[in-house]
Motif scaffolding. Structure first.
Motif, PDB file in Angstrom:
ATOM      1  N   ASP A 247       0.824  -1.215   0.000  1.00  0.00           N
ATOM      2  CA  ASP A 247       0.000   0.000   0.000  1.00  0.00           C
ATOM      3  C   ASP A 247       0.854   1.259   0.000  1.00  0.00           C
ATOM      4  O   ASP A 247       0.386   2.326  -0.413  1.00  0.00           O
ATOM      5  N   ARG A 248       2.103   1.133   0.461  1.00  0.00           N
ATOM      6  CA  ARG A 248       2.996   2.295   0.498  1.00  0.00           C
ATOM      7  C   ARG A 248       3.858   2.403  -0.761  1.00  0.00           C
ATOM      8  O   ARG A 248       4.517   3.420  -0.974  1.00  0.00           O
ATOM      9  N   LEU A 249       3.871   1.363  -1.577  1.00  0.00           N
ATOM     10  CA  LEU A 249       4.742   1.317  -2.745  1.00  0.00           C
ATOM     11  C   LEU A 249       3.991   1.727  -4.006  1.00  0.00           C
ATOM     12  O   LEU A 249       2.898   1.216  -4.277  1.00  0.00           O
ATOM     13  N   ILE A 250       4.565   2.642  -4.773  1.00  0.00           N
ATOM     14  CA  ILE A 250       4.057   2.944  -6.107  1.00  0.00           C
ATOM     15  C   ILE A 250       4.905   2.114  -7.065  1.00  0.00           C
ATOM     16  O   ILE A 250       6.113   2.338  -7.201  1.00  0.00           O
ATOM     17  N   ASP A 251       4.267   1.129  -7.707  1.00  0.00           N
ATOM     18  CA  ASP A 251       4.987   0.111  -8.452  1.00  0.00           C
ATOM     19  C   ASP A 251       4.964   0.400  -9.955  1.00  0.00           C
ATOM     20  O   ASP A 251       3.920   0.350 -10.592  1.00  0.00           O
ATOM     21  N   PHE A 252       6.137   0.707 -10.521  1.00  0.00           N
ATOM     22  CA  PHE A 252       6.290   0.898 -11.959  1.00  0.00           C
ATOM     23  C   PHE A 252       6.797  -0.375 -12.640  1.00  0.00           C
ATOM     24  O   PHE A 252       7.080  -0.354 -13.839  1.00  0.00           O
ATOM     25  N   SER A 253       6.950  -1.448 -11.880  1.00  0.00           N
ATOM     26  CA  SER A 253       7.501  -2.699 -12.405  1.00  0.00           C
ATOM     27  C   SER A 253       6.484  -3.404 -13.302  1.00  0.00           C
ATOM     28  O   SER A 253       5.268  -3.239 -13.109  1.00  0.00           O
ATOM     29  N   PRO A 254       6.980  -4.225 -14.254  1.00  0.00           N
ATOM     30  CA  PRO A 254       8.365  -4.392 -14.652  1.00  0.00           C
ATOM     31  C   PRO A 254       8.831  -3.205 -15.494  1.00  0.00           C
ATOM     32  O   PRO A 254       8.077  -2.676 -16.307  1.00  0.00           O
ATOM     33  N   ALA A 255      10.075  -2.814 -15.278  1.00  0.00           N
ATOM     34  CA  ALA A 255      10.660  -1.689 -15.993  1.00  0.00           C
ATOM     35  C   ALA A 255      11.907  -2.167 -16.740  1.00  0.00           C
ATOM     36  O   ALA A 255      12.283  -3.335 -16.653  1.00  0.00           O
ATOM     37  N   VAL A 256      12.523  -1.258 -17.464  1.00  0.00           N
ATOM     38  CA  VAL A 256      13.699  -1.595 -18.267  1.00  0.00           C
ATOM     39  C   VAL A 256      14.875  -0.748 -17.806  1.00  0.00           C
ATOM     40  O   VAL A 256      14.759   0.478 -17.684  1.00  0.00           O
ATOM     41  N   ASN A 468       4.928  12.199   0.884  1.00  0.00           N
ATOM     42  CA  ASN A 468       4.149  13.360   0.483  1.00  0.00           C
ATOM     43  C   ASN A 468       2.925  12.896  -0.299  1.00  0.00           C
ATOM     44  O   ASN A 468       3.041  12.248  -1.343  1.00  0.00           O
ATOM     45  N   ALA A 469       1.733  13.225   0.191  1.00  0.00           N
ATOM     46  CA  ALA A 469       0.494  12.731  -0.414  1.00  0.00           C
ATOM     47  C   ALA A 469       0.333  13.208  -1.861  1.00  0.00           C
ATOM     48  O   ALA A 469      -0.112  12.445  -2.729  1.00  0.00           O
ATOM     49  N   LYS A 470       0.705  14.462  -2.154  1.00  0.00           N
ATOM     50  CA  LYS A 470       0.578  14.962  -3.520  1.00  0.00           C
ATOM     51  C   LYS A 470       1.516  14.230  -4.471  1.00  0.00           C
ATOM     52  O   LYS A 470       1.146  13.889  -5.602  1.00  0.00           O
ATOM     53  N   LEU A 471       2.744  13.982  -4.005  1.00  0.00           N
ATOM     54  CA  LEU A 471       3.683  13.238  -4.833  1.00  0.00           C
ATOM     55  C   LEU A 471       3.196  11.803  -5.047  1.00  0.00           C
ATOM     56  O   LEU A 471       3.325  11.258  -6.147  1.00  0.00           O
ATOM     57  N   GLN A 472       2.652  11.207  -4.011  1.00  0.00           N
ATOM     58  CA  GLN A 472       2.116   9.854  -4.148  1.00  0.00           C
ATOM     59  C   GLN A 472       1.075   9.801  -5.262  1.00  0.00           C
ATOM     60  O   GLN A 472       1.089   8.889  -6.102  1.00  0.00           O
ATOM     61  N   ASP A 473       0.168  10.765  -5.265  1.00  0.00           N
ATOM     62  CA  ASP A 473      -0.892  10.785  -6.276  1.00  0.00           C
ATOM     63  C   ASP A 473      -0.306  10.931  -7.675  1.00  0.00           C
ATOM     64  O   ASP A 473      -0.762  10.274  -8.629  1.00  0.00           O
ATOM     65  N   ARG A 474       0.700  11.790  -7.811  1.00  0.00           N
ATOM     66  CA  ARG A 474       1.300  11.992  -9.132  1.00  0.00           C
ATOM     67  C   ARG A 474       2.025  10.734  -9.604  1.00  0.00           C
ATOM     68  O   ARG A 474       1.896  10.326 -10.761  1.00  0.00           O
ATOM     69  N   PHE A 475       2.802  10.117  -8.713  1.00  0.00           N
ATOM     70  CA  PHE A 475       3.512   8.888  -9.073  1.00  0.00           C
ATOM     71  C   PHE A 475       2.518   7.789  -9.461  1.00  0.00           C
ATOM     72  O   PHE A 475       2.701   7.091 -10.468  1.00  0.00           O
ATOM     73  N   ARG A 476       1.471   7.621  -8.675  1.00  0.00           N
ATOM     74  CA  ARG A 476       0.495   6.552  -8.950  1.00  0.00           C
ATOM     75  C   ARG A 476      -0.225   6.786 -10.281  1.00  0.00           C
ATOM     76  O   ARG A 476      -0.507   5.838 -11.025  1.00  0.00           O
ATOM     77  N   ASP A 477      -0.524   8.032 -10.567  1.00  0.00           N
ATOM     78  CA  ASP A 477      -1.205   8.345 -11.821  1.00  0.00           C
ATOM     79  C   ASP A 477      -0.360   7.934 -13.018  1.00  0.00           C
ATOM     80  O   ASP A 477      -0.861   7.317 -13.969  1.00  0.00           O
ATOM     81  N   ARG A 481      -1.176   4.947 -15.716  1.00  0.00           N
ATOM     82  CA  ARG A 481      -1.431   5.315 -17.108  1.00  0.00           C
ATOM     83  C   ARG A 481      -0.401   4.752 -18.080  1.00  0.00           C
ATOM     84  O   ARG A 481      -0.709   4.530 -19.255  1.00  0.00           O
ATOM     85  N   TYR A 482       0.818   4.541 -17.609  1.00  0.00           N
ATOM     86  CA  TYR A 482       1.895   4.133 -18.512  1.00  0.00           C
ATOM     87  C   TYR A 482       2.508   2.803 -18.075  1.00  0.00           C
ATOM     88  O   TYR A 482       3.725   2.634 -18.082  1.00  0.00           O
ATOM     89  N   ARG A 483       1.670   1.873 -17.692  1.00  0.00           N
ATOM     90  CA  ARG A 483       2.145   0.555 -17.276  1.00  0.00           C
ATOM     91  C   ARG A 483       2.967  -0.099 -18.392  1.00  0.00           C
ATOM     92  O   ARG A 483       2.549  -0.151 -19.545  1.00  0.00           O
ATOM     93  N   GLY A 484       4.175  -0.556 -18.055  1.00  0.00           N
ATOM     94  CA  GLY A 484       5.028  -1.213 -19.037  1.00  0.00           C
ATOM     95  C   GLY A 484       5.933  -0.281 -19.813  1.00  0.00           C
ATOM     96  O   GLY A 484       6.642  -0.736 -20.713  1.00  0.00           O
TER      97      GLY A 484
END
Length: 580
Positions: A247-256, A468-477, A481-484
């Motif tokens: 719940d605390r991790l914003i996951d961009f995986s898998p990445a290159v 930071n809640a605002k940064l969390q929202d931006r990272f998650r968005d 939106r750009y999975r992969g």
């Protein structure tokens, strides 16, 4: 048959065995040139081979023992190196492999342990070469008189010819060349290019920083972690602690990753490279330390990658770091070898937490030890005794199980602790790995060059933690939106924005960001990032949704849970294991 004839036949037989054994790619090279009707290339290739065979005979039939030994050592070494690499990779090495070997020379001991079978085979070839070339010529008196006119420097000719071909072909052209001479040529060309290159000076920071978005900015670069071994699925047995923090991790995986080698990826990250103009920005872009200091951050580098005795004694830097770059770092932590390998990542986390707790703006770049081969060094108890034979009943190799346990010990525990114990809402942590791993039999795990690069070498985890809640929202968005589409090349502009630089200025130098957009198709580079031979590096596409090559990674997780004891059940047992 006389004794001289027997000795002569034996010597010729050993020489023939040496040449045939170490030159597996000749027939394929000839076939390609004939099918492509490359007649000029065929003529040059044949000429080099004829000259090389004559030179090898000249070296082996010199009348003086000293001259034969003078050539036996380098020719046998060249043959052994080529043969050992072929056993590991199933192909010849190129000039870019030489550059990689030089950059990663501090890892020689660990590589020799991991590829010990190939090392012993290569040593056998070395002995064969020494005996074949140095043993007495065993030829008659009149033939002996003829050899007096053979120049002892004749074996230099094929070395120079092959070097000329490699330079003329921008680093290529060595494929299928005689392995008694080609590696010597590649070493000479690599040394020449490294020592004579002329590059532009690195630029000063021209952007202006405003208030930072995070007081503590931390980039953690793990070692040899493949994305599909870092799971946030509840109940998995490789990274169960990270799964509890999902719940605390914003996951961009898998990445290159940006490169498929430790030194490539770390250099590209530290040098804040623009992927659209990679070679020039490698040399001219301000380093991450320059940007951090201009923005008012204290700079910290924690290097938990082990060093050889040579590096420890001589203070050598690694991953293309220079003394000028090191001078920009306010606190430089490196370990002297007194800690066991399985404990260095815990110490890295302790230092990072301590540096973040100061209250002042701080940028931390942390190189983990991670799951570098040999994998059995990555956890305190090594392999279970019942898997010593090499494979279990479900077909998962002991090597693969050892790798999974190394990820559990050296990544899951320390990174989870770093996340749990980071205090305050003003810290942002970016976690990734320098490269992935290729577990295909008969292949290098990473750092391959030219046409042999497997995308699995670059599939890595990429996660962000921010208070930071605002940064969390931006990272998650962006992650949603750009999975992969995430890659290392998005990290530089992300760091700049976290440090307080304006997005409008950042956009003039970089495309995309983990805080903005990731529209590109992920790619990574290998070979020549410094433009030693060409201003166009070797780019490789990678489908970051590519998963494991095994039928089911869940089977491996279950196997590990069923057959292996837990690495540690609680903090006390973990701490006891580290102290042990």
């Amino acid at each position: 048959m006389t004794r001289h004839n027997i000795s002569l036949a034996l010597k010729c037989g050993l020489l023939l065995t040496l040449i045939v054994l170490t030159n597996q790619g000749v027939a394929e090279r000839l076939r390609v040139m004939l099918s492509d009707q490359r007649l000029l290339s065929l003529v040059i290739f044949s000429l080099v081979w004829l000259v090389s065979l004559a030179a090898a005979l000249a070296a082996a039939f010199q009348p003086r023992l000293f001259v034969r030994l003078l050539w036996a050592i380098p020719l046998a070494s060249s043959s052994a190196a080529a043969y050992g690499y072929y056993l590991v990779q199933g192909s010849e090495f190129y000039i870019f492999d030489m550059l990689n070997f030089w950059a990663a020379r501090h890892e020689m001991q660990r590589a020799s342990e991991f590829y010990s079978d190939a090392v012993w085979s290569a040593l056998s070839v070395f002995v064969l070469g020494i005996v074949a070339i140095a043993m007495p010529p065993a030829i008659g008196p009149w033939r002996m008189r003829m050899t007096r006119y053979w120049s002892p420097w004749l074996p230099m000719l094929p070395v120079l010819l092959i070097a000329g071909v490699v330079i003329a072909r921008d680093g290529k052209g060595s494929q299928g060349m005689p392995m008694q001479f080609a590696p010597l040529s590649l070493v000479a060309v690599a040394a020449y290019k490294i020592n004579t290159g002329v590059y532009e000076e690195r630029h000063a920071v021209s952007m202006t920083a405003g208030p930072p978005l995070a007081r503590a900015v931390v980039l953690v670069v793990d070692e040899s972690i493949r994305s599909d071994f870092v799971s946030l699925k509840p109940g998995n047995t490789i990274t169960p602690e990270l799964a509890t923090l999902r719940d605390r991790l914003i996951d961009f995986s898998p990445a290159v990753s940006s490169g498929n080698c430790s030194h490539l990826s770390n250099a590209l990250l530290r040098f804040m490279v623009d992927r659209r103009n990679l070679v020039r920005s490698v040399h001219t872009s301000p380093t991450v330390w320059q940007y951090a200091k201009k923005a008012g951050f204290r700079t910290v580098f924690i290097d938990a990658q082990p060093r050889s005795h040579f590096d420890a004694v001589n203070g050598k830097l690694q991953n293309y770091m220079t003394p000028a770059e090191a001078m920009l770092i306010d606190r430089f932590y490196k370990f002297d070898g007194t800690l066991p390998l399985h404990a260095v990542d815990d110490e890295l986390v302790r230092i990072a937490l301590e540096e973040m707790s100061g209250g002042d703006p701080v940028f931390i770049y942390a190189n983990k030890n991670g799951a570098h081969f040999p994998y059995s060094d990555g956890s305190p108890e090594g392999l279970p005794s019942d898997h010593a034979a090499g494979a279990d009943t479900r077909g998962f190799t002991a090597e693969l199980q050892s790798y999974a346990k190394a990820v559990r010990w050296s990544t899951d525990r320390p990174i989870s602790r770093l996340i749990r114990d980071t205090d305050g809402s003003d810290a942002t942590i970016i976690y990734t790995s320098d490269h992935g791993q290729n577990f295909s039999p008969g292949r290098l795990t990473h750092c391959t060059t030219s046409g042999n690069v497997d995308p699995q070498e670059a599939i890595v985890p990429l996660m962000v933690v921010s208070g930071n809640a605002k940064l969390q929202d931006r990272f998650r968005d962006v992650a949603d939106r750009y999975r992969g589409h995430a890659s290392h090349f998005a990290i530089a502009p992300t760091l700049l924005e976290l440090m307080g630089y304006k997005p409008s200025e950042i956009a003039t130098r970089y495309e995309g960001s983990l805080l903005g957009s990731l529209a590109w198709k992920p790619q990574f580079v290998s070979d020549d990032i410094f433009g030693l031979f060409s201003t166009r590096p070797a780019w490789h596409e990678a489908d970051s949704s590519l998963q494991a090559q095994y039928d089911s990674l869940d089977d491996l997780l279950s196997e590990l849970a069923d057959t292996s004891p837990a690495i540690c059940d609680d903090s006390a047992s973990c701490e006891a294991a580290i102290l042990h």
